[in-house]
Scaffold this motif. Sequence first.
Motif, PDB file in Angstrom:
ATOM      1  N   LEU A   3       0.827  -1.206   0.000  1.00  0.00           N
ATOM      2  CA  LEU A   3       0.000   0.000   0.000  1.00  0.00           C
ATOM      3  C   LEU A   3       0.860   1.255   0.000  1.00  0.00           C
ATOM      4  CD1 LEU A   3      -2.737   1.391   0.213  1.00  0.00           C
ATOM      5  CD2 LEU A   3      -2.598   1.130   2.696  1.00  0.00           C
ATOM      6  N   SER A   4       1.940   1.239   0.756  1.00  0.00           N
ATOM      7  CA  SER A   4       2.798   2.423   0.818  1.00  0.00           C
ATOM      8  C   SER A   4       3.390   2.746  -0.551  1.00  0.00           C
ATOM      9  CB  SER A   4       3.916   2.193   1.839  1.00  0.00           C
ATOM     10  OG  SER A   4       4.715   1.063   1.458  1.00  0.00           O
ATOM     11  N   VAL A   5       3.782   1.699  -1.264  1.00  0.00           N
ATOM     12  CA  VAL A   5       4.351   1.925  -2.605  1.00  0.00           C
ATOM     13  C   VAL A   5       3.277   2.473  -3.536  1.00  0.00           C
ATOM     14  CG1 VAL A   5       5.462   0.834  -4.580  1.00  0.00           C
ATOM     15  CG2 VAL A   5       6.068   0.122  -2.261  1.00  0.00           C
ATOM     16  N   ALA A 354       5.277  13.188  -1.347  1.00  0.00           N
ATOM     17  CA  ALA A 354       4.510  11.944  -1.444  1.00  0.00           C
ATOM     18  C   ALA A 354       4.991  10.921  -0.412  1.00  0.00           C
ATOM     19  CB  ALA A 354       4.620  11.370  -2.855  1.00  0.00           C
ATOM     20  N   TRP A 355       6.315  10.866  -0.194  1.00  0.00           N
ATOM     21  CA  TRP A 355       6.855   9.931   0.806  1.00  0.00           C
ATOM     22  C   TRP A 355       6.386  10.313   2.206  1.00  0.00           C
ATOM     23  CZ3 TRP A 355      10.406  10.719   4.854  1.00  0.00           C
ATOM     24  CH2 TRP A 355      10.827   9.543   5.488  1.00  0.00           C
ATOM     25  N   LEU A 356       6.392  11.619   2.531  1.00  0.00           N
ATOM     26  CA  LEU A 356       5.935  12.061   3.844  1.00  0.00           C
ATOM     27  C   LEU A 356       4.446  11.768   4.019  1.00  0.00           C
ATOM     28  CD1 LEU A 356       7.801  15.489   4.118  1.00  0.00           C
ATOM     29  CD2 LEU A 356       8.364  13.358   5.289  1.00  0.00           C
ATOM     30  N   ILE A 361       0.136   8.355   6.357  1.00  0.00           N
ATOM     31  CA  ILE A 361      -0.994   7.444   6.159  1.00  0.00           C
ATOM     32  C   ILE A 361      -0.693   6.085   6.785  1.00  0.00           C
ATOM     33  CG2 ILE A 361      -2.318   6.215   4.399  1.00  0.00           C
ATOM     34  CD1 ILE A 361      -2.046   8.676   2.630  1.00  0.00           C
ATOM     35  N   ARG A 362       0.530   5.596   6.615  1.00  0.00           N
ATOM     36  CA  ARG A 362       0.902   4.314   7.220  1.00  0.00           C
ATOM     37  C   ARG A 362       0.792   4.388   8.743  1.00  0.00           C
ATOM     38  NH1 ARG A 362       5.301   4.526   3.722  1.00  0.00           N
ATOM     39  NH2 ARG A 362       6.711   4.805   5.491  1.00  0.00           N
ATOM     40  N   ARG A 363       1.218   5.506   9.331  1.00  0.00           N
ATOM     41  CA  ARG A 363       1.147   5.646  10.795  1.00  0.00           C
ATOM     42  C   ARG A 363      -0.308   5.621  11.266  1.00  0.00           C
ATOM     43  NH1 ARG A 363       3.476  10.061  11.063  1.00  0.00           N
ATOM     44  NH2 ARG A 363       1.666  11.414  11.272  1.00  0.00           N
ATOM     45  N   LEU A 365      -2.903   4.311   9.710  1.00  0.00           N
ATOM     46  CA  LEU A 365      -3.445   2.965   9.495  1.00  0.00           C
ATOM     47  C   LEU A 365      -2.890   1.976  10.511  1.00  0.00           C
ATOM     48  CD1 LEU A 365      -3.408   2.730   5.586  1.00  0.00           C
ATOM     49  CD2 LEU A 365      -5.348   3.212   7.090  1.00  0.00           C
ATOM     50  N   ARG A 366      -1.623   2.156  10.926  1.00  0.00           N
ATOM     51  CA  ARG A 366      -1.035   1.276  11.940  1.00  0.00           C
ATOM     52  C   ARG A 366      -1.752   1.447  13.284  1.00  0.00           C
ATOM     53  NH1 ARG A 366       3.733   3.137  11.707  1.00  0.00           N
ATOM     54  NH2 ARG A 366       4.364   1.897   9.901  1.00  0.00           N
ATOM     55  N   GLU A 367      -2.098   2.708  13.614  1.00  0.00           N
ATOM     56  CA  GLU A 367      -2.839   2.940  14.864  1.00  0.00           C
ATOM     57  C   GLU A 367      -4.208   2.270  14.807  1.00  0.00           C
ATOM     58  OE1 GLU A 367      -3.023   7.100  15.463  1.00  0.00           O
ATOM     59  OE2 GLU A 367      -0.869   7.326  15.916  1.00  0.00           O
ATOM     60  N   LEU A 368      -4.864   2.362  13.641  1.00  0.00           N
ATOM     61  CA  LEU A 368      -6.144   1.680  13.482  1.00  0.00           C
ATOM     62  C   LEU A 368      -5.997   0.172  13.662  1.00  0.00           C
ATOM     63  CD1 LEU A 368      -7.748   3.585  10.466  1.00  0.00           C
ATOM     64  CD2 LEU A 368      -8.618   3.502  12.799  1.00  0.00           C
TER      65      LEU A 368
END
Length: 495
Positions: A3-5, A354-356, A361-363, A365-368
Amino acid sequence: MRLSVRLMLLGVSGPLVSLAIFLALATIGSIRLAQKARIEISTMFDHDNLSSLAVTTSIIEKSAEEFSRVIRQDSKDLRKALAPLRMDTEGRLSWKGQPLTQDQAPALLNDRLRLPLALLRERAAVYYRDRSGTWRRLTGITSQGQALEPGAPALPATVDDFQHLFKGAPATEMSRSAMLQLDGEWRMARLTVLSGRQPGEGHLALLVDVSTQAASKLLAAGSSLFPAETHQAAFFGITPTGGLYCSYQTEDTEACIDLAMALRQNGGIPDPRTLGHSEPFERKAMVRPPGSTTPVLQHLYIAAFPEWNWLAVVSVEEEALADALLPMQVAKDEMVRRLVILTLILISASGVAAWLIARGIRRELRELATAADAIADGQGHQALTYPSDDAIGRLVRAFNRMSGAVADRENSLRDQIRQMEININASELQGQVCSILNDPGFEQLSERARAMRQRRLEQISASAPSVSADAGSAGDCPPPGAGRDQAEPAGRSSG
């Protein structure tokens, strides 16, 4: 694909496409701007050269018009003065009807030719056509009073003009102007018919001419007005038969040969009489530069002098225009280079952004995911916070509602289970009581107890109403062998 990619590619692809479109549009705009500027500079360059030639030709035309006016008037006066002169088809001369020999002609005619000449280096001469068809000078005089050699044959270019005047020109045309090469130099000339238009007359013509040296000097001075250092200039005359002859060319060049060839190969020799007093115009042709044997593309700037059937031609190399456009080309290349650098910087900045964004977004989603795992492990309600009202914010609020709903359902289930446990315990207790009541030994004890209470009551108050001792008897219990499903309502009614 992770997803991150995918998010990073999604974040970078939009700016990349936008920047690519921007770069393409900017490059196309720069190229179009350069082309437009090139056209405008080329037009300005041509206009500058045409203006220089127009100034030069204007000066020459004014001088030529003044010469022409004087020569026309002198020719008119001399024609009147020479009106008694005639020649028959046999070549015999006469003056006022009296025979005149060719030897007597200079003494008789020179005094009349000398009077009206007003210009410096102006000359007047009478030409005739002998029986062999050769045109010769009968007599002539300069403005200083010097006699010209009689009997000298006319040059071929002059003969062409004489022939045209008597055979090619309309019958009403008694005079014409031309450029003639006389005595080694090109001269502005006016030819006038004296005899030969009527039957039985021989051909006699008056020739009044003046040197073109002044016009040539003006052209030489005018050609120096051109901005390019490598240029050639030539001054042409057109014969009645369409021939081209050169009366002037820039020094140390073969301008007459090169420019005449260029005119013939690119549209032909313009006819000054057809063009009239038009503005100078331009052509492009391959012409050898001075000191070179290889032709290069050059601009030909052409001016016409219809009065004397002249052409002035100046050539300027295309490289002069390229040199003028070089700063603009350098500026265009620099603009494109800056656009490319700016695009690379923007692409890099878009990649970092875009990387930031993908990391944020990953952070979230990780909390979720962590909160969902906690709920699965039975840790109860998990409330998350997210300040923005975007897609992730809506997802967090939905998760919070889901977590609260799950917690409420768990509490409700716990209450139901607790109530069920209480009901189950009451049913078991009622069953035990009923089993005791249904025991035969308990029945006998109960009978004895009721008998004892009855006797006690009778002793206390014989007249009081009897009290029923049947309350709570074992009749409320289910019979022996009944299931627990029957014991629960019996217990509730007895209680």
